[in-house]
Design a protein around this motif. Structure first.
Motif, PDB file in Angstrom:
ATOM      1  N   GLY A  31       5.103  -8.085  -1.100  1.00  0.00           N
ATOM      2  CA  GLY A  31       4.295  -8.273  -2.046  1.00  0.00           C
ATOM      3  C   GLY A  31       3.202  -7.492  -1.808  1.00  0.00           C
ATOM      4  O   GLY A  31       2.537  -6.938  -2.833  1.00  0.00           O
ATOM      5  N   LYS A  32       2.551  -7.475  -0.866  1.00  0.00           N
ATOM      6  CA  LYS A  32       1.420  -6.586  -0.346  1.00  0.00           C
ATOM      7  C   LYS A  32       1.818  -5.066  -0.655  1.00  0.00           C
ATOM      8  O   LYS A  32       0.857  -4.275  -0.980  1.00  0.00           O
ATOM      9  N   TYR A  33       2.830  -4.688  -0.209  1.00  0.00           N
ATOM     10  CA  TYR A  33       3.305  -3.304  -0.415  1.00  0.00           C
ATOM     11  C   TYR A  33       3.419  -3.042  -1.972  1.00  0.00           C
ATOM     12  O   TYR A  33       2.806  -1.859  -2.253  1.00  0.00           O
ATOM     13  N   ILE A  34       3.857  -3.713  -2.958  1.00  0.00           N
ATOM     14  CA  ILE A  34       3.917  -3.788  -4.277  1.00  0.00           C
ATOM     15  C   ILE A  34       2.424  -3.479  -4.664  1.00  0.00           C
ATOM     16  O   ILE A  34       2.144  -2.635  -5.609  1.00  0.00           O
ATOM     17  N   GLU A  35       1.579  -4.473  -4.283  1.00  0.00           N
ATOM     18  CA  GLU A  35       0.423  -4.347  -4.661  1.00  0.00           C
ATOM     19  C   GLU A  35      -0.452  -2.920  -4.370  1.00  0.00           C
ATOM     20  O   GLU A  35      -1.177  -2.502  -5.043  1.00  0.00           O
ATOM     21  N   ALA A  36      -0.333  -2.447  -2.955  1.00  0.00           N
ATOM     22  CA  ALA A  36      -0.739  -1.249  -2.487  1.00  0.00           C
ATOM     23  C   ALA A  36      -0.312   0.054  -3.166  1.00  0.00           C
ATOM     24  O   ALA A  36      -1.092   0.805  -3.348  1.00  0.00           O
ATOM     25  N   SER A  37       0.856  -0.215  -3.490  1.00  0.00           N
ATOM     26  CA  SER A  37       1.564   1.187  -4.188  1.00  0.00           C
ATOM     27  C   SER A  37       0.898   1.204  -5.580  1.00  0.00           C
ATOM     28  O   SER A  37       1.248   2.279  -6.177  1.00  0.00           O
ATOM     29  N   ALA A  38       0.831   0.146  -6.141  1.00  0.00           N
ATOM     30  CA  ALA A  38       0.283   0.121  -7.561  1.00  0.00           C
ATOM     31  C   ALA A  38      -1.103   0.496  -7.644  1.00  0.00           C
ATOM     32  O   ALA A  38      -1.562   1.345  -8.660  1.00  0.00           O
ATOM     33  N   ARG A  39      -1.952   0.007  -6.786  1.00  0.00           N
ATOM     34  CA  ARG A  39      -3.443   0.636  -6.521  1.00  0.00           C
ATOM     35  C   ARG A  39      -3.449   1.973  -6.142  1.00  0.00           C
ATOM     36  O   ARG A  39      -4.031   2.680  -6.812  1.00  0.00           O
ATOM     37  N   GLN A  40      -2.569   2.766  -5.269  1.00  0.00           N
ATOM     38  CA  GLN A  40      -2.863   4.157  -5.037  1.00  0.00           C
ATOM     39  C   GLN A  40      -1.210   4.617  -4.638  1.00  0.00           C
ATOM     40  O   GLN A  40      -0.712   4.395  -3.765  1.00  0.00           O
TER      41      GLN A  40
END
Length: 84
Positions: A31-40
């Protein structure tokens, strides 16, 4: 309850709780990977490498627990030897 019953209960707890912990850990990391890749999105490839590394380490910790549980289940040092 005998020692064999306690060992079976302990093995079930080790495997069950380890599986639950590994599932939660991989879900949080994913989930944190999805959030981080959506931001950057430009950091997607380096983050994916770290994601797979962490998922492997989380899964390895669970498999070590399974190995210890199997050690107690099949080569239990707490059961008295039958030949005395």
């Amino acid at each position: 309850m005998t020692n064999v019953a306690f060992v079976a209960l302990a093995c079930g707890l080790i495997i069950g709780l380890g599986a639950i912990g590994a599932c939660f850990g991989i879900a949080i990391v994913g989930g944190k990977y999805i959030e981080a890749s959506a931001r950057q999105p430009e950091l997607m490839n380096p983050l994916q490498t770290k994601l797979f590394l962490l998922a492997g380490l989380i899964d390895a910790a669970f498999l070590i627990g399974v190995g210890i549980a199997m050690l107690f289940a099949f080569a239990n040092p707490f059961i008295e030897p039958l030949a005395r």
